[in-house]
Design a protein around this motif. Structure first.
Motif, PDB file in Angstrom:
ATOM      1  N   GLY A 134      54.435  46.809  36.270  1.00  0.00           N
ATOM      2  CA  GLY A 134      54.958  46.088  37.223  1.00  0.00           C
ATOM      3  C   GLY A 134      54.201  45.167  38.295  1.00  0.00           C
ATOM      4  N   LEU A 135      52.931  45.266  37.880  1.00  0.00           N
ATOM      5  CA  LEU A 135      51.830  44.641  38.903  1.00  0.00           C
ATOM      6  C   LEU A 135      51.920  43.247  38.629  1.00  0.00           C
ATOM      7  N   LEU A 136      52.025  42.402  39.746  1.00  0.00           N
ATOM      8  CA  LEU A 136      51.937  40.805  39.415  1.00  0.00           C
ATOM      9  C   LEU A 136      50.482  40.418  39.457  1.00  0.00           C
ATOM     10  N   VAL A 137      50.085  39.703  38.386  1.00  0.00           N
ATOM     11  CA  VAL A 137      48.851  39.442  38.513  1.00  0.00           C
ATOM     12  C   VAL A 137      48.972  37.598  38.048  1.00  0.00           C
ATOM     13  N   ASN A 138      47.995  36.976  38.596  1.00  0.00           N
ATOM     14  CA  ASN A 138      47.836  35.601  38.570  1.00  0.00           C
ATOM     15  C   ASN A 138      46.449  35.603  37.986  1.00  0.00           C
ATOM     16  N   LEU A 139      46.364  35.137  36.695  1.00  0.00           N
ATOM     17  CA  LEU A 139      45.118  34.982  35.896  1.00  0.00           C
ATOM     18  C   LEU A 139      44.899  33.346  35.802  1.00  0.00           C
ATOM     19  N   ILE A 167      46.113  41.659  26.979  1.00  0.00           N
ATOM     20  CA  ILE A 167      45.786  43.195  27.238  1.00  0.00           C
ATOM     21  C   ILE A 167      46.200  43.674  28.626  1.00  0.00           C
ATOM     22  N   LEU A 168      46.387  43.018  29.587  1.00  0.00           N
ATOM     23  CA  LEU A 168      46.901  43.125  30.667  1.00  0.00           C
ATOM     24  C   LEU A 168      48.330  43.263  30.699  1.00  0.00           C
ATOM     25  N   GLN A 169      48.896  42.405  29.941  1.00  0.00           N
ATOM     26  CA  GLN A 169      50.406  42.844  29.537  1.00  0.00           C
ATOM     27  C   GLN A 169      50.673  43.889  28.921  1.00  0.00           C
ATOM     28  N   ALA A 170      49.832  44.463  27.762  1.00  0.00           N
ATOM     29  CA  ALA A 170      50.013  45.488  27.149  1.00  0.00           C
ATOM     30  C   ALA A 170      49.854  46.712  28.097  1.00  0.00           C
ATOM     31  N   GLU A 171      49.258  46.770  29.121  1.00  0.00           N
ATOM     32  CA  GLU A 171      49.274  47.832  30.003  1.00  0.00           C
ATOM     33  C   GLU A 171      50.575  47.818  31.228  1.00  0.00           C
ATOM     34  N   GLY A 172      51.445  46.808  31.016  1.00  0.00           N
ATOM     35  CA  GLY A 172      52.525  46.713  31.880  1.00  0.00           C
ATOM     36  C   GLY A 172      52.493  45.627  32.909  1.00  0.00           C
ATOM     37  N   ALA A 173      51.171  44.901  33.158  1.00  0.00           N
ATOM     38  CA  ALA A 173      51.051  44.149  34.021  1.00  0.00           C
ATOM     39  C   ALA A 173      52.103  42.798  33.961  1.00  0.00           C
ATOM     40  N   ASP A 174      52.790  42.106  34.869  1.00  0.00           N
ATOM     41  CA  ASP A 174      53.499  40.922  34.700  1.00  0.00           C
ATOM     42  C   ASP A 174      52.473  39.669  35.374  1.00  0.00           C
ATOM     43  N   VAL A 175      51.933  39.117  33.820  1.00  0.00           N
ATOM     44  CA  VAL A 175      50.897  38.017  34.243  1.00  0.00           C
ATOM     45  C   VAL A 175      51.297  36.798  34.031  1.00  0.00           C
ATOM     46  N   THR A 176      50.914  35.988  34.913  1.00  0.00           N
ATOM     47  CA  THR A 176      51.085  34.496  34.930  1.00  0.00           C
ATOM     48  C   THR A 176      49.772  33.916  34.689  1.00  0.00           C
ATOM     49  N   TYR A 331      44.495  29.845  47.389  1.00  0.00           N
ATOM     50  CA  TYR A 331      44.479  31.424  47.494  1.00  0.00           C
ATOM     51  C   TYR A 331      45.664  31.836  48.181  1.00  0.00           C
ATOM     52  N   LEU A 332      46.152  31.112  49.601  1.00  0.00           N
ATOM     53  CA  LEU A 332      47.055  31.760  50.249  1.00  0.00           C
ATOM     54  C   LEU A 332      48.594  31.278  49.488  1.00  0.00           C
ATOM     55  N   ASP A 333      48.423  30.095  48.688  1.00  0.00           N
ATOM     56  CA  ASP A 333      49.610  29.808  47.873  1.00  0.00           C
ATOM     57  C   ASP A 333      50.157  30.899  47.073  1.00  0.00           C
ATOM     58  N   LYS A 334      48.989  31.498  46.288  1.00  0.00           N
ATOM     59  CA  LYS A 334      49.243  32.455  45.288  1.00  0.00           C
ATOM     60  C   LYS A 334      49.729  33.667  45.909  1.00  0.00           C
ATOM     61  N   ARG A 335      49.023  34.049  47.089  1.00  0.00           N
ATOM     62  CA  ARG A 335      49.607  35.212  47.747  1.00  0.00           C
ATOM     63  C   ARG A 335      51.157  34.988  48.214  1.00  0.00           C
ATOM     64  N   GLU A 336      51.520  33.860  48.624  1.00  0.00           N
ATOM     65  CA  GLU A 336      52.889  33.801  49.067  1.00  0.00           C
ATOM     66  C   GLU A 336      53.771  33.711  47.903  1.00  0.00           C
ATOM     67  N   ARG A 337      53.274  33.536  46.841  1.00  0.00           N
ATOM     68  CA  ARG A 337      54.035  33.441  45.437  1.00  0.00           C
ATOM     69  C   ARG A 337      54.165  34.823  44.960  1.00  0.00           C
ATOM     70  N   GLY A 338      53.731  35.871  45.734  1.00  0.00           N
ATOM     71  CA  GLY A 338      53.821  37.300  45.531  1.00  0.00           C
ATOM     72  C   GLY A 338      52.770  38.062  44.582  1.00  0.00           C
ATOM     73  N   PHE A 339      51.893  37.365  44.094  1.00  0.00           N
ATOM     74  CA  PHE A 339      50.755  38.018  43.348  1.00  0.00           C
ATOM     75  C   PHE A 339      49.934  38.679  44.065  1.00  0.00           C
ATOM     76  N   GLU A 340      49.927  40.029  43.674  1.00  0.00           N
ATOM     77  CA  GLU A 340      49.136  41.148  44.321  1.00  0.00           C
ATOM     78  C   GLU A 340      47.524  41.045  43.684  1.00  0.00           C
ATOM     79  N   GLN A 341      47.522  40.648  42.438  1.00  0.00           N
ATOM     80  CA  GLN A 341      45.809  40.395  42.244  1.00  0.00           C
ATOM     81  C   GLN A 341      46.073  39.217  41.543  1.00  0.00           C
ATOM     82  N   ASN A 342      44.958  38.535  42.086  1.00  0.00           N
ATOM     83  CA  ASN A 342      44.427  37.302  41.490  1.00  0.00           C
ATOM     84  C   ASN A 342      43.106  37.328  40.886  1.00  0.00           C
ATOM     85  N   ILE A 343      42.963  36.803  39.747  1.00  0.00           N
ATOM     86  CA  ILE A 343      41.836  36.922  38.976  1.00  0.00           C
ATOM     87  C   ILE A 343      41.441  35.390  38.804  1.00  0.00           C
TER      88      ILE A 343
END
Length: 570
Positions: A134-139, A167-176, A331-343
């Motif tokens: 369920g982790l929201l990740v922006n890659l 690989i992150l998706q294989a561990e359950g992350a919701d990756v964009t 960065y603020l735009d990504k956080r406002e889109r709900g991404f908890e981790q931004n890589i």
């Protein structure tokens, strides 16, 4: 028996042993059963690892050493007590204490062999976990300037970034997957001037871009423009080349990446940050938090409060935004889109930029290296005939993704770019990757998969099927080693996700391919899947076919995580 099964059983035993010891301590102190605090244990407290030396068993745990101090016990004595009880776990052949308190477990053949059926029945799901459910990740990766073809550094990030997303998706992350187009600023001006110069037959500007692709794009823009470019004033001509040339370069980059097996969910344009007011909103947010000040007619971010070596200009005294202003808005735009981790994946030349970005993150009230994580990749060089390849035929000054793919193909290119840590500079030997031999790592792994499919086809022809399964028959040492390797896959995937290191999966499938080739190639034929001559088909043949199919599935799953195909035949 899977590692999860053994961990669960071991947890029950360790909990019982620890509780008994702590109750005894309470009695000795006259405190009774309630005299010591409750110690709650989880599977994280009973880790299992594969011993480097297989002679030490199938699994090893340092649980006794981890808990000894907390329960006031000698580590080796605690390990002995746990091992004595663990020897009775169904499927465990022995549990032995080694060194200062390690416990080495050996599984009986039936328990170890059961994994083969588990893998086949799990199919593509085997190896997947729940580390990031369920982790929201922006890659964000590649993000090359739209001023030329993708160079080798961008190619490395394309392969590594896409693999990391898988690989992150294989561990359950919701990756964009996100691509940041740098379409705002001086590099686009230079690109437009270069296209115009090519169109007019003038020399390339001193600070411009060269290569055949500039002339190609200039000609395409001329053909695409609805009107006569030659009648426009030079300034308007340049604006046409800026607009249409950049769009054409965007389209080419997307097309090349798609052909490389890399597609993005979002293509984010830097220019939109300034046009939409996102930069101004971000600056205002930081101003409200007390981190923005004005000096010498410029607007500054006080990054020294967060460990940066100096404060950073956001808006210059002439009103023009500094480079970091786009990063702040983005960065603020990504956080406002709900991404908890931004890589973000950056090239080696951006290493000095990390500190100010992390200071920016902290200024927003976020956690550096958590809400924003930055991966730095080192350079890539192509080598042919022992000499570095220095120049592209088309780009003129750099070696490109197309050059690599044209030389060795997509699979070999992706695998070569992923299989080494991005922390190290990478030299890709084109001669090696063109070989159809075991020296070529991608050929070695793909050939192992193709061999599993050939074995399966021959088994069908010989009447060997999966109608029965007797794991206790898998007793050959190469079978034990192969099963041990197969057990490792879920751990490797989780580790690759946690450390952001896709190369671990690539190296793993190479090792697994080696274990399979060793099993298949036993000289005396004692691990044959097919009956010999008039020999009848037995449960041993069928069970070995299960092991063959399990290996095939794991190689296929592993190659899928690094974006490489698993051919049926080679």
């Amino acid at each position: 028996m899977t590692p999860a099964d053994l961990s669960a059983a071991l947890l029950d035993i360790v909990t019982t042993v620890v509780d008994r010891r702590r109750e005894g301590q309470g009695d000795a102190q006259g405190e009774g059963a309630g005299g010591t605090a409750v110690l709650t244990l989880t599977v994280d407290d009973v880790p299992l690892e594969r011993p480097k030396n297989r002679d030490h068993g199938d699994w090893s745990s340092n649980v006794a050493m981890r808990l000894a101090k907390r329960v006031g016990a000698n580590p080796r004595e605690l390990a002995t007590e746990i091992a004595d009880a663990a020897a009775g776990i169904d499927g465990v052949a022995s549990a032995e204490v080694a060194g200062p308190g390690f416990i080495n477990f050996r599984l009986d053949a039936a328990a170890a062999g059961q994994l083969a059926k588990t893998i086949v029945e799990s199919g593509e799901a085997y190896g997947r976990g729940h580390l990031y459910d369920g982790l929201l990740v922006n890659l964000e990766f590649v993000s090359a300037n739209p001023t030329g073809p993708i160079h080798l550094g961008g190619a490395r990030w394309a392969a590594v970034g896409d693999s990391l997303a898988r690989i992150l998706q294989a561990e359950g992350a919701d990756v964009t997957r996100e691509y940041y187009f740098n379409d705002h600023g001086s590099q686009i001006d230079r690109f437009a001037r270069s296209l115009l110069a090519a169109y007019l037959g003038e020399p390339t500007p001193e600070d411009g871009y060269g290569g055949d692709y500039i002339a190609e794009i200039a000609a395409a823009v001329d053909a695409e423009y609805d009107g006569d470019l030659s009648t426009l004033p030079r300034e308007q001509q340049q604006e046409v080349f800026r607009s249409l040339g950049t769009q054409r370069m965007f389209a080419e980059i997307k097309d090349r990446l798609h052909s490389f097996g890399v597609d993005f969910d979002v293509y984010f344009h830097e220019d939109s940050l300034h046009a939409s007011g996102a930069v101004e909103r971000a600056i205002e947010r930081l101003r409200e938090q007390g981190h923005v000040f004005e000096e010498d007619g410029a607007i500054w971010l006080r990054t020294t409060d967060f460990g940066d070596d100096r404060d950073r200009v956001i808006i210059r005294s002439n009103g023009e935004p500094a480079y970091i202003s786009g990063d702040i808005g983005y960065y603020l735009d990504k956080r406002e889109r709900g991404f908890e981790q931004n890589i973000i994946m950056l090239g080696a030349d951006h290493h000095g930029y990390v500190g100010r970005l992390m200071a920016m993150v902290e200024a927003f009230g976020d956690v550096p290296n958590v809400n924003l994580q930055i991966l730095i990749g080192q350079l890539v060089n192509l080598v042919k005939d022992g000499e570095p390849v220095k120049m592209s035929k088309r780009a003129g000054t750099i070696v490109t993704l197309d050059d690599l793919v044209d030389a060795v193909g997509v699979d070999a290119a992706r695998y070569a770019l992923v299989r080494s840590s991005t922390d190290s500079q990478l030299d890709i030997d084109l001669d090696l990757l063109a070989k159809r031999s075991n020296e070529n790592p991608v050929f070695y792994v793909q050939y192992a998969h193709a061999r599993t499919r050939s074995v399966a086809a021959n088994a069908t022809a010989a009447g060997v099927d999966l109608s029965s399964f007797a794991p206790e028959l898998l007793t050959h040492e190469t079978e034990a080693a192969l099963l041990g390797g197969l057990q490792e896959f879920p751990r490797i995937v989780a580790q690759a996700a946690e450390l952001r290191e896709p190369h671990r999966v690539a190296r793993y499938v190479e090792e697994l391919a080696g274990l399979y080739h060793a099993w298949y190639g036993v000289r005396d034929g004692s691990t044959r899947i097919l009956p010999h001559g008039e020999e009848p088909v037995t449960d041993l043949h069928r069970t070995r076919l299960w092991l063959n199919e399990a290996t095939s599935q794991v190689i296929r799953n592993g190659l899928g995580l690094v974006g490489v195909s698993a051919p049926e035949r080679m």
